[in-house]
Design an enzyme around this catalytic site. Structure first.
Site, PDB file in Angstrom:
ATOM      1  CG  ASP A  13      -1.709  -1.254   1.394  1.00  0.00           C
ATOM      2  OD1 ASP A  13      -2.280  -1.723   0.409  1.00  0.00           O
ATOM      3  OD2 ASP A  13      -1.702  -1.807   2.516  1.00  0.00           O
ATOM      4  CE  LYS A  16       2.830  -2.132  -4.543  1.00  0.00           C
ATOM      5  NZ  LYS A  16       2.424  -1.879  -3.167  1.00  0.00           N
ATOM      6  CE  LYS A  18       1.441  10.439  -6.674  1.00  0.00           C
ATOM      7  NZ  LYS A  18       0.894  11.485  -5.798  1.00  0.00           N
ATOM      8  N   GLY A  40      -4.524  -3.893  -4.558  1.00  0.00           N
ATOM      9  CA  GLY A  40      -5.435  -2.888  -5.079  1.00  0.00           C
ATOM     10  C   GLY A  40      -4.661  -1.631  -5.358  1.00  0.00           C
ATOM     11  CG  HIS A  41      -2.048  -0.964  -7.929  1.00  0.00           C
ATOM     12  ND1 HIS A  41      -1.363  -1.009  -6.746  1.00  0.00           N
ATOM     13  CD2 HIS A  41      -1.454  -1.853  -8.732  1.00  0.00           C
ATOM     14  CE1 HIS A  41      -0.386  -1.878  -6.839  1.00  0.00           C
ATOM     15  NE2 HIS A  41      -0.427  -2.417  -8.026  1.00  0.00           N
ATOM     16  CD  GLN A 223       0.284  -8.670  -2.672  1.00  0.00           C
ATOM     17  OE1 GLN A 223       1.080  -9.251  -3.388  1.00  0.00           O
ATOM     18  NE2 GLN A 223      -0.983  -8.611  -2.962  1.00  0.00           N
ATOM     19  NE  ARG A 302      -7.934  -6.657   5.840  1.00  0.00           N
ATOM     20  CZ  ARG A 302      -7.076  -7.666   5.844  1.00  0.00           C
ATOM     21  NH1 ARG A 302      -6.976  -8.447   6.879  1.00  0.00           N
ATOM     22  NH2 ARG A 302      -6.296  -7.886   4.810  1.00  0.00           N
ATOM     23  N   GLY A 415       0.683  14.467  -2.529  1.00  0.00           N
ATOM     24  CA  GLY A 415      -0.778  14.437  -2.549  1.00  0.00           C
ATOM     25  C   GLY A 415      -1.243  13.321  -3.455  1.00  0.00           C
TER      26      GLY A 415
HETATM   27  P1  GDP Z   1      -0.442   0.712  -3.870  1.00  0.00           P
HETATM   28  O1  GDP Z   1      -1.174  -0.576  -3.662  1.00  0.00           O
HETATM   29  O2  GDP Z   1       0.960   0.655  -3.400  1.00  0.00           O
HETATM   30  O3  GDP Z   1      -0.566   1.232  -5.267  1.00  0.00           O
HETATM   31  O4  GDP Z   1      -1.141   1.768  -2.944  1.00  0.00           O
HETATM   32  P2  GDP Z   1      -2.673   2.192  -2.965  1.00  0.00           P
HETATM   33  O5  GDP Z   1      -3.037   2.622  -4.344  1.00  0.00           O
HETATM   34  O6  GDP Z   1      -3.506   1.166  -2.300  1.00  0.00           O
HETATM   35  O7  GDP Z   1      -2.634   3.387  -1.975  1.00  0.00           O
HETATM   36  C1  GDP Z   1      -2.190   4.549  -2.323  1.00  0.00           C
HETATM   37  C2  GDP Z   1      -3.214   5.575  -1.913  1.00  0.00           C
HETATM   38  O8  GDP Z   1      -2.539   6.719  -1.546  1.00  0.00           O
HETATM   39  C3  GDP Z   1      -4.141   5.964  -3.042  1.00  0.00           C
HETATM   40  O9  GDP Z   1      -5.391   6.325  -2.540  1.00  0.00           O
HETATM   41  C4  GDP Z   1      -3.424   7.145  -3.646  1.00  0.00           C
HETATM   42  O10 GDP Z   1      -4.284   8.046  -4.323  1.00  0.00           O
HETATM   43  C5  GDP Z   1      -2.831   7.776  -2.425  1.00  0.00           C
HETATM   44  N1  GDP Z   1      -1.554   8.448  -2.655  1.00  0.00           N
HETATM   45  C6  GDP Z   1      -0.527   8.062  -3.454  1.00  0.00           C
HETATM   46  N2  GDP Z   1       0.493   8.927  -3.338  1.00  0.00           N
HETATM   47  C7  GDP Z   1       0.107   9.864  -2.431  1.00  0.00           C
HETATM   48  C8  GDP Z   1       0.739  11.009  -1.872  1.00  0.00           C
HETATM   49  O11 GDP Z   1       1.888  11.356  -2.170  1.00  0.00           O
HETATM   50  N3  GDP Z   1       0.015  11.713  -0.937  1.00  0.00           N
HETATM   51  C9  GDP Z   1      -1.250  11.375  -0.567  1.00  0.00           C
HETATM   52  N4  GDP Z   1      -1.866  12.104   0.348  1.00  0.00           N
HETATM   53  N5  GDP Z   1      -1.858  10.301  -1.088  1.00  0.00           N
HETATM   54  C10 GDP Z   1      -1.196   9.554  -2.000  1.00  0.00           C
END
Ligand code: GDP
Length: 435
Positions: A13, A16, A18, A40-41, A223, A302, A415
């Site tokens: 989480d 990744k 982004k 989940g991304h 993960q 969760r 953000g």
């Molecule tokens: P992943 O599984 O590693 O891709 O992570 P997720 O997508 O589950 O979680 C990332 C969450 O954090 C998403 O809701 C993104 O929009 C948000 N996010 C990603 N980068 C940033 C950041 O730099 N700042 C903030 N506030 N949110 C972010």
């Protein structure tokens, strides 16, 4: 060339999605190499939120080839739902390719996952109960059903029968479940096969062609390193290998095809489910970070456990993956917290100071984080786009991380928006140009 691997450097989480999205824009192929719909991304594009569990995030770019590699386990019902979701929003998924060798999650895998966690009671691992673990177990036991089996009714039926036989006892509580009926299951999966057939391909070949002709391939990890089946905090881990080395196995390329390995880490730490977490903040501050950071699972909803940044774990991730660059996400979440603690070593229950992540579970369970205190920053940083725009304390924080993790920070997230990033230094821009 080049092959760029993106991995989570913590417990998953990390955001990744982004980084993958940013690099994918200029890549030729994006491939997922492990995990299943337990990942989940989330991608925010023009204010619209997209959530993917199986399909690589690159699908949002028209015409991009997006591969679900052989190392992924696929719940075909979930995949088809995702395809339908894209269709409803007018997004063409024609670039999707699915490895014929990827394994399928079957109804009995989901049931076994649920039953297994129930049996463990308080000792539960905290799996997502999506059948991922039992599916990988069947793969290792040579009882798995693969994507290519969907295309042959006789083979499919025979393989399901063979897979079900040794599970009869464990599946007894579900004996009357309509989805467990051999005939019904075979029919259900043949229908899935019909729907996904146009996407099934020899995906390793697609990657070789891209790499051999100078294309860019992004290997999208799911993960995180500390959830790795071999190297993570076993047994509180996922059932696959999220480390960079697994990109080769799960996609079908060689180590020499990999040019860069990007690790993604939050500016703090989170973890879902049970297991050791030395920098956990089980207090108001932890709850504050959870709220401000929106720390709830994309897949399960969760609540995530939150804590300070753990540089002992990050150094471990750096070495295991041999990271060439680090992306630090969610730095904006830390605005207003002063001071900021960063774990630089652990103290074992016997008083020994540990600079390295301990390999022994009992040592890790008893480890207490030792912190260095850094000054916090007050200002909101969501509008910063250059490193010079950041408050000095935020820059110092990043320098500290980079120095102690032993890897340069190349990207900073300020953000959730796609544009809310800061690229650091010329090398990072070079990656972006190449990709
Ligand atoms: P992943 O599984 O590693 O891709 O992570 P997720 O997508 O589950 O979680 C990332 C969450 O954090 C998403 O809701 C993104 O929009 C948000 N996010 C990603 N980068 C940033 C950041 O730099 N700042 C903030 N506030 N949110 C972010």
């Amino acid at each position: 060339m080049p092959g760029i691997v993106i991995v989570g450097a913590q417990w998953g989480d990390e955001g990744k999605g982004k980084l993958t999205d940013l690099l994918a824009e200029r890549a030729d192929v994006v491939v997922r190499f492990q995990g299943g719909n337990n990942a989940g991304h989330t991608i925010v594009r023009d204010g619209e939120e997209f959530k993917f569990h199986l399909i690589p995030s690159g699908i949002l770019y028209p015409g991009k080839t997006c591969v679900i590699g052989n190392g992924v386990v696929i719940d075909p019902g979930v995949l088809i739902e995702e395809l339908e979701g894209l269709r409803r929003r007018g997004i063409d998924a024609g670039g999707l390719r699915i490895s014929a060798n990827a394994h399928l999650i079957m109804p009995y895998h989901v049931m076994l996952d649920t039953a297994g966690e129930a049996r463990l009671g308080k000792l539960e691992i905290g799996t997502t109960k999506r059948g991922i673990g039992p599916c990988y177990a069947d793969k290792a036991a040579r009882l798995g059903i693969r994507v290519q089996d969907l295309l042959d009714a006789k083979i499919l039926r025979k393989k399901i029968m063979a897979a079900l036989e040794p599970k009869q006892k464990m599946l007894r509580p579900f004996a009357k479940h309509p989805r467990l009926d051999l005939h019904a299951m075979t029919e259900e999966y043949l229908r899935y096969g019909h729907r996904v057939e146009p996407f099934i391909a020899d995906t390793a070949h697609i990657l070789w062609d891209a790499l051999d002709t100078g294309g860019t391939v992004i290997f999208e990890g799911a993960q995180g390193t500390l959830l790795d089946l071999d190297h993570g905090t076993y047994p509180f881990v996922t059932s696959s290998n999220p480390v960079a080395g697994a990109a080769c196995v799960g996609a079908g390329v060689g180590p020499a095809d990999i040019d860069e390995v990007w690790g993604v880490a939050k500016a703090y730490t989170t973890r879902v489910g049970a297991g050791p977490f030395p920098t956990e903040l089980d207090d108001e501050l932890g709850a504050y970070i959870r709220e401000r950071g929106g720390e709830r699972g994309t897949t399960t909803g969760r609540e995530r456990r939150c804590g300070w940044l753990d540089l002992v774990a990050l150094r471990y991730a750096m070495r295991l993956n041999r990271l060439s660059a680090l992306a630090v996400t969610k730095l904006d979440v830390l605005a207003g917290i002063d001071p900021l603690n960063v774990a630089v070593r652990y103290r074992s229950s016997e008083g020994a100071l540990l600079d390295e992540f301990p390999y022994h579970q009992s040592v890790l369970h008893g480890a207490e984080a030792q912190y260095e205190e850094l000054p916090g920053f007050e200002a909101e940083i969501g509008d910063c786009r250059r490193v010079a725009d950041l408050p000095r304390e935020a820059r110092d924080y990043l320098d500290f991380v980079s120095e102690h993790a032993g890897v340069p920070v190349r990207l900073v997230g300020v953000g959730p928006g796609r544009e809310q990033v800061i690229w650091m230094g010329e090398d990072a821009r070079a990656t972006l140009r190449a990709a």
